[in-house]
Design a protein around this motif. Sequence first.
Motif, PDB file in Angstrom:
ATOM      1  N   ASP A   1       0.817  -1.213   0.000  1.00 27.13           N
ATOM      2  CA  ASP A   1       0.000   0.000   0.000  1.00 27.13           C
ATOM      3  C   ASP A   1       0.852   1.265   0.000  1.00 27.13           C
ATOM      4  O   ASP A   1       0.391   2.334  -0.427  1.00 27.13           O
ATOM      5  N   GLU A   2       2.104   1.145   0.480  1.00 21.42           N
ATOM      6  CA  GLU A   2       3.031   2.286   0.470  1.00 21.42           C
ATOM      7  C   GLU A   2       3.844   2.336  -0.823  1.00 21.42           C
ATOM      8  O   GLU A   2       4.777   3.140  -0.942  1.00 21.42           O
ATOM      9  N   GLY A   3       3.514   1.473  -1.778  1.00 26.70           N
ATOM     10  CA  GLY A   3       4.167   1.511  -3.088  1.00 26.70           C
ATOM     11  C   GLY A   3       5.506   0.820  -3.141  1.00 26.70           C
ATOM     12  O   GLY A   3       6.295   1.078  -4.061  1.00 26.70           O
ATOM     13  N   MET A   4       5.779  -0.075  -2.179  1.00 27.96           N
ATOM     14  CA  MET A   4       7.062  -0.773  -2.144  1.00 27.96           C
ATOM     15  C   MET A   4       6.866  -2.268  -2.365  1.00 27.96           C
ATOM     16  O   MET A   4       5.825  -2.831  -2.012  1.00 27.96           O
ATOM     17  N   ALA A   5       7.883  -2.910  -2.927  1.00 30.81           N
ATOM     18  CA  ALA A   5       7.876  -4.363  -3.066  1.00 30.81           C
ATOM     19  C   ALA A   5       8.325  -4.970  -1.741  1.00 30.81           C
ATOM     20  O   ALA A   5       9.353  -4.567  -1.182  1.00 30.81           O
ATOM     21  N   PRO A   6       7.569  -5.934  -1.203  1.00 28.87           N
ATOM     22  CA  PRO A   6       7.948  -6.531   0.081  1.00 28.87           C
ATOM     23  C   PRO A   6       9.070  -7.553  -0.081  1.00 28.87           C
ATOM     24  O   PRO A   6       9.111  -8.333  -1.038  1.00 28.87           O
ATOM     25  N   GLY A   7       9.981  -7.559   0.874  1.00 25.68           N
ATOM     26  CA  GLY A   7      11.070  -8.529   0.902  1.00 25.68           C
ATOM     27  C   GLY A   7      11.143  -9.199   2.255  1.00 25.68           C
ATOM     28  O   GLY A   7      10.626  -8.679   3.259  1.00 25.68           O
ATOM     29  N   ILE A   8      11.790 -10.351   2.313  1.00 22.81           N
ATOM     30  CA  ILE A   8      11.887 -11.094   3.573  1.00 22.81           C
ATOM     31  C   ILE A   8      13.223 -11.823   3.633  1.00 22.81           C
ATOM     32  O   ILE A   8      13.819 -12.152   2.608  1.00 22.81           O
ATOM     33  N   TRP A   9      13.660 -12.079   4.850  1.00 21.28           N
ATOM     34  CA  TRP A   9      14.968 -12.699   5.149  1.00 21.28           C
ATOM     35  C   TRP A   9      14.817 -14.194   5.388  1.00 21.28           C
ATOM     36  O   TRP A   9      13.906 -14.643   6.067  1.00 21.28           O
ATOM     37  N   PHE A  10      15.753 -14.970   4.830  1.00 20.59           N
ATOM     38  CA  PHE A  10      15.904 -16.383   5.158  1.00 20.59           C
ATOM     39  C   PHE A  10      17.393 -16.698   5.262  1.00 20.59           C
ATOM     40  O   PHE A  10      18.206 -16.166   4.505  1.00 20.59           O
ATOM     41  N   GLU A  11      17.737 -17.585   6.186  1.00 22.50           N
ATOM     42  CA  GLU A  11      19.060 -18.216   6.181  1.00 22.50           C
ATOM     43  C   GLU A  11      18.811 -19.652   5.752  1.00 22.50           C
ATOM     44  O   GLU A  11      18.570 -20.536   6.571  1.00 22.50           O
ATOM     45  N   ILE A  12      18.848 -19.881   4.455  1.00 27.91           N
ATOM     46  CA  ILE A  12      18.282 -21.085   3.858  1.00 27.91           C
ATOM     47  C   ILE A  12      19.034 -22.343   4.269  1.00 27.91           C
ATOM     48  O   ILE A  12      18.435 -23.353   4.656  1.00 27.91           O
TER      49      ILE A  12
ATOM     50  N   ARG B   1       3.328 -17.574  -1.289  1.00 30.56           N
ATOM     51  CA  ARG B   1       2.065 -17.410  -0.555  1.00 30.56           C
ATOM     52  C   ARG B   1       1.765 -15.938  -0.281  1.00 30.56           C
ATOM     53  O   ARG B   1       0.620 -15.492  -0.394  1.00 30.56           O
ATOM     54  N   TYR B   2       2.799 -15.189   0.072  1.00 30.32           N
ATOM     55  CA  TYR B   2       2.578 -13.793   0.444  1.00 30.32           C
ATOM     56  C   TYR B   2       2.958 -12.808  -0.666  1.00 30.32           C
ATOM     57  O   TYR B   2       2.810 -11.605  -0.495  1.00 30.32           O
ATOM     58  N   GLY B   3       3.456 -13.326  -1.770  1.00 31.09           N
ATOM     59  CA  GLY B   3       3.791 -12.461  -2.888  1.00 31.09           C
ATOM     60  C   GLY B   3       5.040 -11.622  -2.682  1.00 31.09           C
ATOM     61  O   GLY B   3       5.105 -10.480  -3.152  1.00 31.09           O
ATOM     62  N   PHE B   4       6.044 -12.189  -2.001  1.00 31.95           N
ATOM     63  CA  PHE B   4       7.296 -11.449  -1.821  1.00 31.95           C
ATOM     64  C   PHE B   4       8.028 -11.369  -3.161  1.00 31.95           C
ATOM     65  O   PHE B   4       8.190 -12.368  -3.866  1.00 31.95           O
ATOM     66  N   GLY B   5       8.501 -10.173  -3.489  1.00 29.25           N
ATOM     67  CA  GLY B   5       9.252  -9.976  -4.724  1.00 29.25           C
ATOM     68  C   GLY B   5      10.746  -9.875  -4.499  1.00 29.25           C
ATOM     69  O   GLY B   5      11.512  -9.685  -5.454  1.00 29.25           O
ATOM     70  N   TYR B   6      11.154 -10.002  -3.232  1.00 31.26           N
ATOM     71  CA  TYR B   6      12.554  -9.786  -2.853  1.00 31.26           C
ATOM     72  C   TYR B   6      12.866 -10.766  -1.727  1.00 31.26           C
ATOM     73  O   TYR B   6      12.090 -10.918  -0.784  1.00 31.26           O
ATOM     74  N   VAL B   7      13.996 -11.441  -1.818  1.00 33.36           N
ATOM     75  CA  VAL B   7      14.430 -12.303  -0.734  1.00 33.36           C
ATOM     76  C   VAL B   7      15.872 -11.973  -0.375  1.00 33.36           C
ATOM     77  O   VAL B   7      16.741 -11.884  -1.251  1.00 33.36           O
ATOM     78  N   LYS B   8      16.107 -11.737   0.905  1.00 34.92           N
ATOM     79  CA  LYS B   8      17.472 -11.586   1.411  1.00 34.92           C
ATOM     80  C   LYS B   8      17.929 -12.962   1.869  1.00 34.92           C
ATOM     81  O   LYS B   8      17.399 -13.526   2.832  1.00 34.92           O
ATOM     82  N   MET B   9      18.916 -13.499   1.182  1.00 36.56           N
ATOM     83  CA  MET B   9      19.395 -14.858   1.405  1.00 36.56           C
ATOM     84  C   MET B   9      20.697 -14.782   2.190  1.00 36.56           C
ATOM     85  O   MET B   9      21.754 -14.491   1.651  1.00 36.56           O
ATOM     86  N   ASP B  10      20.610 -15.024   3.498  1.00 38.46           N
ATOM     87  CA  ASP B  10      21.763 -14.856   4.384  1.00 38.46           C
ATOM     88  C   ASP B  10      22.458 -16.198   4.613  1.00 38.46           C
ATOM     89  O   ASP B  10      21.929 -17.268   4.279  1.00 38.46           O
ATOM     90  N   TYR B  11      23.660 -16.123   5.200  1.00 38.18           N
ATOM     91  CA  TYR B  11      24.472 -17.321   5.458  1.00 38.18           C
ATOM     92  C   TYR B  11      25.517 -16.910   6.479  1.00 38.18           C
ATOM     93  O   TYR B  11      26.393 -16.100   6.172  1.00 38.18           O
ATOM     94  N   ASN B  12      25.444 -17.462   7.706  1.00 38.77           N
ATOM     95  CA  ASN B  12      26.203 -16.873   8.800  1.00 38.77           C
ATOM     96  C   ASN B  12      27.181 -17.798   9.508  1.00 38.77           C
ATOM     97  O   ASN B  12      27.528 -17.554  10.663  1.00 38.77           O
TER      98      ASN B  12
ATOM     99  N   GLU C   1      18.928 -11.065  -2.929  1.00 40.39           N
ATOM    100  CA  GLU C   1      20.096 -10.441  -2.305  1.00 40.39           C
ATOM    101  C   GLU C   1      20.989 -11.533  -1.740  1.00 40.39           C
ATOM    102  O   GLU C   1      20.547 -12.382  -0.971  1.00 40.39           O
ATOM    103  N   ASN C   2      22.248 -11.492  -2.107  1.00 38.56           N
ATOM    104  CA  ASN C   2      23.252 -12.456  -1.680  1.00 38.56           C
ATOM    105  C   ASN C   2      23.963 -11.896  -0.452  1.00 38.56           C
ATOM    106  O   ASN C   2      24.660 -10.894  -0.544  1.00 38.56           O
ATOM    107  N   CYS C   3      23.771 -12.545   0.690  1.00 30.94           N
ATOM    108  CA  CYS C   3      24.386 -12.057   1.925  1.00 30.94           C
ATOM    109  C   CYS C   3      25.016 -13.234   2.652  1.00 30.94           C
ATOM    110  O   CYS C   3      24.452 -14.330   2.696  1.00 30.94           O
ATOM    111  N   ALA C   4      26.181 -13.023   3.228  1.00 32.85           N
ATOM    112  CA  ALA C   4      26.840 -14.054   4.026  1.00 32.85           C
ATOM    113  C   ALA C   4      27.633 -13.355   5.117  1.00 32.85           C
ATOM    114  O   ALA C   4      28.820 -13.079   4.951  1.00 32.85           O
TER     115      ALA C   4
END
Length: 701
Positions: free
Chosen positions: A384-395, A448-459, A500-503
Motif C-alpha cells: 500500500d506504500e508503493g514498495m515491493a515486500p522482501g523477507i529474510w531467510f538463512e536457507i 504465498r505472500y507475494g514477496f518480490g525480494y528475498v534476502k538470502m543470508d548465510y552466517n 540479495e546475496n548475503c553471508a
Amino acid sequence: MGVELYRDVALGDMLARYYLDSENGSMELQLLPAGMPALARDAKRQEIDSLIQVKLAGDAYPGAYAGGGTLRQGESVRHMRFLEQTVDATERGVTISTTFQAGHQCTATHRLAWKAGERTVRSRAAFRASGEEVKLELLSSFSLGGITPYTPGDAHGSLMIHRVRSVWSMEGRLQSDSAEQLQLEPSWGGHAIRCERFGQAGSMPVNRWFPWLMVEDTKNHVFWGAQIAHNASWQMELYRKDDALAVSGGLADQEFGQWAKILAPGEAFETPEAILTVCRDTSLDAAAQRLTSGQIAAVNAGPDCEQELPIIFNEYCTTWGCPSEENIAGILKAIRGKGFSYFVIDCGWFKADGVPWDISMGDYQISPTLFPGGLEKTVQAIRDEGMAPGIWFEIDNVGRASQAYQNTEHLLKRDGAPLTTSMRRFWDMRDPWVRKYLSERVIGTLKRYGFGYVKMDYNDSIGPGCDGCESLGEGLRRNMEASFAFVEQMKREIPGLVVENCASGGHKLEPKMLAATAMSSFSDAHECLEIPIIAANLHRVMLPRQSQIWAVIRKTDTPRRIVYSLAATLLGRMCVSGDVTGLSPRQWEAIDAGIAMYRKAAPVIRDGQSYWYGSTPGSYRHPTGWQGILRVGQDGALCVFHRFADAGGAMEATLPGDTEYEVDAVYGVDGAVSLTGRRLAWTCGDDWCACAVYLRRANRG
C-alpha cells in the motif's frame, strides 16, 4: 624441434598464444595484449608450463622441495600428450578446445571461450577417465605461463602480485607484494620450485581472500587478472622454477582443501569457471574493473526492476531482529513517500517468544506474537506504500533452538557426527527431503505472500567439508552445488524475484553468486566509520551496482554524520535503516538530499568507471587521511569525498580525458567545492565529514 609457437588466436583486444613442446607433447597458454609484440622465447630461460594442471592419485609428486607446497607440474602433467586443438570462431565469439591424452589412456580438455565485445575470457578444464577408475587430487580451471614475455631474464624488480584480503566487516583490503617479497625469484641453479598457494577452505568463499588475482609487469604496464567463480573452497597458485612466472587456480586441491574426486571408467569431471583478462594499462584499478566487466552481461539479464538501481529500506538496524506488525507499521509511516522501492523484513519474524533470532532459524513458522494478523497484513501494508515486500531467510543453516537442529538425519555430518558450530548446524542440500522441505518453507512462503525480494543470508562456514563423498572437499563441493541449484529453483519458480546475496555481509562476493543474484550485502559494518573504505575497496572485485551499502541513521546523528553515512551509499546500492521513526525534520532534510543525489547519480553508479584519490588508511577502525572516489559515466560524473582524522588541506580529484564538466549538484553540509579546469577540489577543515559532487557534461553547443 622442441618448443615452437603452435597457434595465435585473436580474442578481441587479447591474444591467446599456444606453445607446443613437440618432443614431450606438452602445451602452454600465454594470454597477451593484442598488438603488443613479445620478446623471442629464448630471451628467457623457461620450460613449458602446462595449460592443464592435474594430479592423479598414485602418480609421483613434484620434487625440488615442492612437497606440501604444490601439486602442479608433477608426474601427472608430464604424462600428458597433446592430441588436437579446435577453434570455433563465429560472429558471437571464439571457443578454443585443446585435448590431451593423459595417463592411463584418459583425456584432458581445456576450453577457453570469448564472447564478442567482452574484455574477459572464460576458462575451464575437464578430465575423462578411460578403462579404469582414477582419482583426481588436483584439476585447475586455468593456467597461464610465460609471465612476463616483455622483460628478458627473470624480470627482477618488475613483477608485482596484487591480491585482495577479506575478513568480517573489513572486506577488500588490497595487498600488493613484489615477486621478491613472496620469494618467487628463481634459484641460482634453476632447481628449487617456488610457489605461493593461497585461497580458502569452506562454504564462505570470501573468507581471508577474494578469489581474485592481478599480476603486474610494472616496467611494461601489463596486467594479467583472474577470478574463480566458485561458491566453496578454491585456491590460486603463483609458481616459478625458471625465468617465467606461471599462475593457475580453481578448486582447492587435496592438500589445500581436502578435495579428491573418483572417476569411474568413462566418467568425466569439469572444473568451475575462471574469468581471465590481460591488458596494457597504467592503472591497477582500471585493470581490476576490466576483470569485473565480465559480470556485466549476467547483471543486465537480471530482473527488469533492478536496472534503475532502486533504493532499499531494511528494518534490521531499526528493530534489531525483532520485526513486528506494530513496529513495521510505524516505520512505513515514517518513510512514506521517501523514494524507497523495496522494504525488507529482516531476521526474527519467525522466532519464538524469548528466543534470540540467531539461534532460531530453520523452522520458519511465523511468530503469532510479532505478527498477530499474520504476515499478509504487514505485506499488504508494504504494498500500500508503493514498495515491493522482501523477507529474510538463512536457507542452508539451522539454529540450535530450532526443531530442525535436532533433525540430524537430514543435516551434514563429519566423521559421522552432525557438523556443528557454536550456534548452527547445516542442512544437507543434496538430500531430496531437505529440498522438498525448503521448497515448502522458503519458496512456499515467498509465493504465498507475494514477496518480490528475498534476502538470502548465510552466517557460518562448513569448513573443509562433510561426509557423503570420496573426500571431505568433494562433499563440500557437492553440497554447495546443490545450494546453488536451490537459488536457481527459486528464480525459476518466481520469475522476476530479486535475490540479495548475503553471508555475514561480504563472505560470498565471488563471481558465481554475483552472477546469480541481483545484488549483495557489501559488509556487516553497519554503522562504522570504515564503511566508505570498504565500499570503495569493492569496486575492484565487483560491480558497484551490485554492492548494497547500508546507511544506518541514529536519532543522535548530526546532519554531518548523516551525510557521511549517505554519501558512502553512493559508492554502490543505497540501503537505509535505523531510527527513522524518531528523526527531526532537519535530519530528514539530510536524508532526502542524499536520496536525491543517489537518484541523479544512479546511471553513473551503474555504468561508470572508478578512479581512486587520497590515501589508503593503515587502520580501517581508526582511519586517517581522506578518500576520494571519482566515477565517470557517459553523461556525467560523481565524486564522493570522505575526510577521516588528520586529513589536512584540500581534497582533490582530477577528471580524466578531455570531456568538460560543470558542477550540477553538491551533497554535503561542510566545506567548499571548486572545479578549475580538470581539477575538482573539496576543502573542509573538520574531520569525519563527507561531500558528494555530481558533474554533468558541459553543453558547448
